[in-house]
Design an enzyme around this catalytic site. Structure first.
Site, mmCIF file in Angstrom:
data_model
loop_
_atom_site.group_PDB
_atom_site.id
_atom_site.type_symbol
_atom_site.label_atom_id
_atom_site.label_comp_id
_atom_site.label_asym_id
_atom_site.label_seq_id
_atom_site.Cartn_x
_atom_site.Cartn_y
_atom_site.Cartn_z
ATOM 1 C CD1 TRP A 105 0.243 0.491 3.370
ATOM 2 C CD2 TRP A 105 -0.283 -1.653 3.063
ATOM 3 N NE1 TRP A 105 0.701 -0.202 4.446
ATOM 4 C CE2 TRP A 105 0.381 -1.520 4.295
ATOM 5 C CE3 TRP A 105 -0.708 -2.929 2.662
ATOM 6 C CZ2 TRP A 105 0.630 -2.608 5.135
ATOM 7 C CZ3 TRP A 105 -0.465 -4.008 3.498
ATOM 8 C CH2 TRP A 105 0.191 -3.850 4.706
ATOM 9 N NE ARG A 106 4.644 2.418 4.708
ATOM 10 C CZ ARG A 106 5.347 2.000 5.754
ATOM 11 N NH1 ARG A 106 6.499 1.422 5.559
ATOM 12 N NH2 ARG A 106 4.888 2.178 6.970
ATOM 13 C CD GLU B 271 -3.919 3.614 7.436
ATOM 14 O OE1 GLU B 271 -4.135 3.269 8.610
ATOM 15 O OE2 GLU B 271 -2.774 3.879 7.020
ATOM 16 C CD GLN C 81 -8.320 -3.318 17.581
ATOM 17 O OE1 GLN C 81 -7.649 -3.933 18.396
ATOM 18 N NE2 GLN C 81 -9.057 -2.295 17.899
ATOM 19 C CG LEU D 267 -7.789 -9.818 7.619
ATOM 20 C CD1 LEU D 267 -8.210 -8.621 6.778
ATOM 21 C CD2 LEU D 267 -6.482 -9.482 8.324
ATOM 22 N N GLY D 268 -10.480 -11.354 11.223
ATOM 23 C CA GLY D 268 -11.188 -11.004 12.455
ATOM 24 C C GLY D 268 -11.846 -9.629 12.391
ATOM 25 C CE1 TYR E 275 -3.722 6.307 11.941
ATOM 26 C CE2 TYR E 275 -5.283 4.542 11.467
ATOM 27 C CZ TYR E 275 -4.031 5.114 11.312
ATOM 28 O OH TYR E 275 -3.099 4.514 10.515
ATOM 29 C CB CYS F 52 15.617 6.158 18.470
ATOM 30 S SG CYS F 52 14.287 7.357 18.325
ATOM 31 C CB CYS G 133 13.727 10.802 23.345
ATOM 32 S SG CYS G 133 12.578 9.755 24.236
#
Ligand code: SF4
Length: 387
Positions: free
Chosen positions: A46-47, A59, A64, A102-103, A142, A224, A230
């Site tokens: 999907w990218r 998305e 989940q 997939l639930g 979201y 990171c 951070c």
């Protein structure tokens, strides 16, 4: 109340945590994050696109669900339904069948309804207006933000599990990040951090960093790109932030499923709108109390099958017991075998089908229904199997 922690000598001095971070280091944060993403972004199907339909499907599937699980489903789904018009025109059964495993099947039904709405109201074009997008079934704040920013470059923030964890650590937010006040702070930070350009890439980079580096238990701080900014790392609070919200208690559910057969064919029933796994096919199945209906005898099980399907059955024989966890439920499913004995009037709205074990594949079923079907197909109808 959310803590506005002040740590002397760190970037949070003199300002509430979120304001200090957002206003003090925003430019540096964006540059470092986007540079890291250009180098480390995973190559996901999907990218490869900015097409809103594909972004939307990915998305919804990713809610989940792990990326590795979603990839083959995403590819199969797009082959079956290459456009919104194809998805809108498909029967719900076909959509559920492709979603099987997939639930959270409500997602698939809402996706399907939303595709039909887009076909009817928006001429088959995915809407660009945020209010229109948020009005679609199954699309919350979201998902709308992710689709609009990734597909159209809109200045919409996102906040999901990975970004919640990442931002909570970057803001040194010690309170439960799912609480109302924390959510307000996190959404505001996600909005304030957005760059003027590359918004879709920036939002994806936040999620990628959260899922690949700023992971829940042992964040990979040395790798990171924003470690220098951070405060959580500086103070060694990675195990404390984000705070773990209380988990809902696990609920034990005991159910019975009856494989009713007649001349080599099996009885299936479509689950109704008010039931778990609505719209999917299953063997007649119902909750049983403690002590189980089995202990109460054949009569009680027969009565339940009659109420669900309008069919009488002969004596039941215990076949197997299946244990399965789904969301917060721990299901114990006692499975029985019985022959159909006669008809009586079917209840309103009951949808039943007779199928051979070899044709079960054509029906969308729950994980446990599919497992039971597989047991019956493998062992045959006359043989008892061990629980
Ligand atoms: Fe997360 Fe560590 Fe990076 Fe801070 S330094 S954002 S805790 S991975």
């Amino acid at each position: 109340m959310v803590e506005s922690t002040k740590f002397s000598g760190c970037i949070l001095a003199n300002l509430p945590a979120h304001e200090s971070f957002v206003h003090g280091r925003r430019g540096s944060f964006r540059t470092k994050l986007l540079a890291w993403y250009r180098e480390h972004a995973r190559d996901l199907p999907w990218r490869k696109t900015h097409d809103a339909y594909r972004v939307w499907i990915s998305e919804v599937m990713l809610q989940q669900t792990q990326v590795a699980t979603v990839v083959p489903y995403f590819d199969r789904f797009l082959i079956a339904f290459p456009s919104i018009a194809d998805l809108a025109a498909a029967p719900e059964d076909q959509v559920l069948r492709l979603w099987e495993g997939l639930g959270y099947y409500r997602r698939a039904r809402q996706l399907h309804r939303a595709a039909r709405l887009i076909a009817e109201v928006h001429n088959g074009e995915f809407p660009r207006n945020p209010d229109d997008v948020r009005r679609l079934p199954g699309i919350g704040r979201y998902t709308a933000g992710a689709i609009l920013s990734i597909a159209f470059g809109a200045a919409e923030p996102i906040l999901e599990a990975n970004t919640v964890r990442l931002l909570a650590r970057l803001l040194a937010l010690r309170d439960d990040p799912t609480s109302g006040p924390s959510q307000k702070i996190l959404w505001r930070a996600a909005a304030d951090l957005l760059p003027r350009e590359n918004i879709g890439a920036f939002n994806q980079a936040l999620m990628e960093l959260g899922s690949q580096v700023c992971v829940p238990r042992e964040p990979r701080c040395p790798a990171c790109p924003v470690a220098a900014l951070c405060p959580t790392r500086k103070l060694g609070l990675q195990k404390v932030i984000p705070a773990t919200p209380p988990k809902p208690p696990i609920e034990d559910v005991k159910e019975a499923a009856i494989v009713v057969h007649r001349r080599g064919r099996l009885l299936l029933r479509r689950r109704q709108a008010t039931e778990r796994w609505a719209g999917m096919w299953d063997f007649p199945r119902f909750a049983i109390g403690q002590p189980s209906l089995a202990a109460e005898g054949n009569m009680a099980l027969s009565q339940q099958v009659r109420e669900l399907t309008g069919l009488s059955i002969g004596p039941v024989e215990h076949l197997t017991t299946i244990r399965h966890g789904v969301t917060r439920f721990r299901i114990t499913l006692d499975c029985y075998l019985a022959t159909a004995a006669g008809r009586c009037s079917a209840p309103d709205g009951a949808e039943i089908a007779w199928t051979s074990p070899g044709e079960l594949d054509e029906y969308a079923m729950s994980v446990t229904g599919r497992k039971l079907g597989g047991i019956v197909a493998t062992r045959g109808l006359g043989k008892k199997v061990k629980g």
